[in-house]
Design an enzyme around this catalytic site. Structure first.
Site, PDB file in Angstrom:
ATOM      1  N   THR A 154      29.047  39.918  46.577  1.00  0.00           N
ATOM      2  CA  THR A 154      30.124  40.541  47.332  1.00  0.00           C
ATOM      3  C   THR A 154      30.000  42.058  47.362  1.00  0.00           C
ATOM      4  O   THR A 154      29.847  42.696  46.312  1.00  0.00           O
ATOM      5  CB  THR A 154      31.485  40.160  46.732  1.00  0.00           C
ATOM      6  OG1 THR A 154      31.626  38.733  46.767  1.00  0.00           O
ATOM      7  CG2 THR A 154      32.626  40.795  47.527  1.00  0.00           C
ATOM      8  N   LYS A 182      27.977  39.179  51.031  1.00  0.00           N
ATOM      9  CA  LYS A 182      29.282  38.893  51.633  1.00  0.00           C
ATOM     10  C   LYS A 182      30.079  40.190  51.667  1.00  0.00           C
ATOM     11  O   LYS A 182      30.345  40.800  50.625  1.00  0.00           O
ATOM     12  CB  LYS A 182      30.024  37.833  50.816  1.00  0.00           C
ATOM     13  CG  LYS A 182      31.439  37.556  51.322  1.00  0.00           C
ATOM     14  CD  LYS A 182      32.101  36.472  50.491  1.00  0.00           C
ATOM     15  CE  LYS A 182      33.567  36.312  50.840  1.00  0.00           C
ATOM     16  NZ  LYS A 182      34.210  35.220  50.085  1.00  0.00           N
ATOM     17  N   LYS A 189      33.423  42.439  52.429  1.00  0.00           N
ATOM     18  CA  LYS A 189      34.871  42.426  52.568  1.00  0.00           C
ATOM     19  C   LYS A 189      35.268  43.381  53.690  1.00  0.00           C
ATOM     20  O   LYS A 189      34.868  44.555  53.686  1.00  0.00           O
ATOM     21  CB  LYS A 189      35.534  42.854  51.251  1.00  0.00           C
ATOM     22  CG  LYS A 189      35.346  41.859  50.111  1.00  0.00           C
ATOM     23  CD  LYS A 189      36.124  40.578  50.355  1.00  0.00           C
ATOM     24  CE  LYS A 189      36.084  39.654  49.155  1.00  0.00           C
ATOM     25  NZ  LYS A 189      36.893  38.432  49.370  1.00  0.00           N
ATOM     26  N   GLU A 214      34.634  34.540  57.689  1.00  0.00           N
ATOM     27  CA  GLU A 214      35.625  33.818  56.901  1.00  0.00           C
ATOM     28  C   GLU A 214      37.034  34.340  57.194  1.00  0.00           C
ATOM     29  O   GLU A 214      37.266  35.540  57.212  1.00  0.00           O
ATOM     30  CB  GLU A 214      35.275  34.015  55.417  1.00  0.00           C
ATOM     31  CG  GLU A 214      36.050  33.174  54.446  1.00  0.00           C
ATOM     32  CD  GLU A 214      35.629  33.444  53.006  1.00  0.00           C
ATOM     33  OE1 GLU A 214      36.378  33.046  52.101  1.00  0.00           O
ATOM     34  OE2 GLU A 214      34.566  34.074  52.786  1.00  0.00           O
ATOM     35  N   LYS A 236      37.506  26.398  47.184  1.00  0.00           N
ATOM     36  CA  LYS A 236      37.602  27.069  45.885  1.00  0.00           C
ATOM     37  C   LYS A 236      38.394  26.164  44.961  1.00  0.00           C
ATOM     38  O   LYS A 236      39.476  25.688  45.333  1.00  0.00           O
ATOM     39  CB  LYS A 236      38.290  28.431  46.019  1.00  0.00           C
ATOM     40  CG  LYS A 236      37.497  29.462  46.804  1.00  0.00           C
ATOM     41  CD  LYS A 236      38.271  30.761  46.932  1.00  0.00           C
ATOM     42  CE  LYS A 236      37.510  31.801  47.744  1.00  0.00           C
ATOM     43  NZ  LYS A 236      38.320  33.014  48.009  1.00  0.00           N
ATOM     44  N   CYS A 286      34.595  31.278  44.944  1.00  0.00           N
ATOM     45  CA  CYS A 286      35.280  31.411  43.664  1.00  0.00           C
ATOM     46  C   CYS A 286      36.137  32.662  43.664  1.00  0.00           C
ATOM     47  O   CYS A 286      35.992  33.531  44.525  1.00  0.00           O
ATOM     48  CB  CYS A 286      34.283  31.469  42.508  1.00  0.00           C
ATOM     49  SG  CYS A 286      33.250  32.968  42.488  1.00  0.00           S
ATOM     50  N   ASP A 319      29.605  34.366  42.804  1.00  0.00           N
ATOM     51  CA  ASP A 319      29.167  35.582  42.107  1.00  0.00           C
ATOM     52  C   ASP A 319      30.217  36.141  41.159  1.00  0.00           C
ATOM     53  O   ASP A 319      30.055  37.243  40.640  1.00  0.00           O
ATOM     54  CB  ASP A 319      28.772  36.665  43.128  1.00  0.00           C
ATOM     55  CG  ASP A 319      29.957  37.121  43.982  1.00  0.00           C
ATOM     56  OD1 ASP A 319      30.989  36.427  43.989  1.00  0.00           O
ATOM     57  OD2 ASP A 319      29.840  38.166  44.646  1.00  0.00           O
TER      58      ASP A 319
END
Length: 327
Positions: free
Chosen positions: A129, A154, A156, A207, A252, A280, A304
């Site tokens: 992330t 990934k 944000k 997402e 999750k 997660c 991660d």
């Protein structure tokens, strides 16, 4: 047999800061449940879902309220009971996973076999992330992650300046795979245009673009890349809605309420033709251990959590060149 149950809250510092559109975290409080049949001990870990109003302490109280009721039960009976005695969330996740762990140890079987996997779990590529920040900061963080061997990042995002952030990350890590988490922030944007722009930058999945509950904003959207539900998909009861508006879901265990529900979600989602991601919260390796089993059938893996902490448990997973391997 008397089933013994206990739980405790542990605080684990984050490496630096973990920043998303909702704010920054410098530590995570995790809930650890322990179950015992007198000869074996099973453990489970969960992280409270903050956007549900959960806290580690409130989840601890939930588990403690069931200790006497579950004490006379056999392990598998207790796990079945927990599915109805607790709602989906972190408390049920910690206890459900602890009971799975106890049952596997009592039977002398690896957990993957008890969970119905056909073979031992293999190493998986996990996303790393990149926290929300200014484009130049995210570029530098992406370059550093790529240099450490992470081949899937990934990002944000926040709904403002996202194209600039993704372009900067692409510049910093030109060869890496990219997925993004909009964190419900695109409700007022032209989602199709945003998705098209990010696809041109090599993004392969988006997402949760819109706020949970406003999923109908995606009706008629023709995205060149898959849109996945996160906050909009908590458990199996949400799958029918997700199949209308999304191409896939992010499972999750903290949301689903444990390994039991996560395995069932994965089966039903695949039957509906939905693509799978397994993610997660911030957690130690104990928290992602059961998720690692569910992730064996996922297209995208985002486990991660332990890497983002200042330290992990001594017997945790190994992370090598972007791969997650059993300890």
């Amino acid at each position: 047999m008397s089933l013994r149950i206990s739980a405790a809250v542990e605080r684990w510092p984050v490496a630096g800061q973990f920043i998303i559109s909702r704010g920054a975290k410098t530590y995570v409080d995790v809930l650890v449940a322990a179950t015992s049949d007198g000869a074996h001990v099973g453990l489970g870990e969960a992280t409270a879902i903050y956007y549900h109003g959960e806290s580690a302490e409130s989840c601890l109280t939930q588990i403690e309220s069931l200790i006497d009721a579950l004490a006379p039960m056999e392990v598998r009976e207790a796990r079945r009971a927990v599915q109805t005695l607790l709602p989906p969330g972190a408390a049920r996740n910690a206890l459900d996973c602890a009971l799975w762990d106890l049952e596997a140890k009592a039977m002398g079987k690896p957990l993957w076999q008890l969970a119905g996997l056909g073979e031992a779990p293999r190493a998986l590529q996990t996303a790393f992330t990149i926290s929300l920040g200014e484009p130049d900061v995210m570029e530098a963080n992406a370059a550093n992650a790529a240099a450490r061997g992470f081949g899937l990042l990934k990002l944000k995002l926040t709904g403002e300046g996202d194209r600039e952030r993704v372009a900067a990350v692409r510049k910093g890590a030109p060869q890496t795979r990219l997925i993004v988490d909009a964190n419900e922030s695109w409700g007022a944007l032209d989602i199709e245009a945003e998705a098209t722009a990010l696809a041109a930058l090599g993004v392969e999945m988006i997402e949760q673009p819109v706020p949970a509950g406003q999923d109908a904003l995606l009706d008629g959207i023709k995205s060149p890349i898959p849109l996945l539900a996160d906050e909009s998909c908590q458990s199996r009861s949400d799958l029918a809605l997700c199949a209308r508006y999304y191409d896939g879901i992010n499972i999750k265990l903290d949301k689903a309420g444990g390994l039991t529900e996560a395995l069932a979600m994965a089966r039903e989602a695949e039957a509906r033709g939905l693509k799978l991601m397994v993610g997660c919260m911030l957690s130690t390796s104990l928290g992602i251990s059961p998720a690692f089993l569910v992730a064996q059938g996922a297209l995208w893996v985002d486990l991660d959590g332990p890497i983002l902490l200042a330290e992990d448990r001594d017997d945790g997973f190994r992370f090598e060149k972007g791969m997650i391997l059993s300890a």
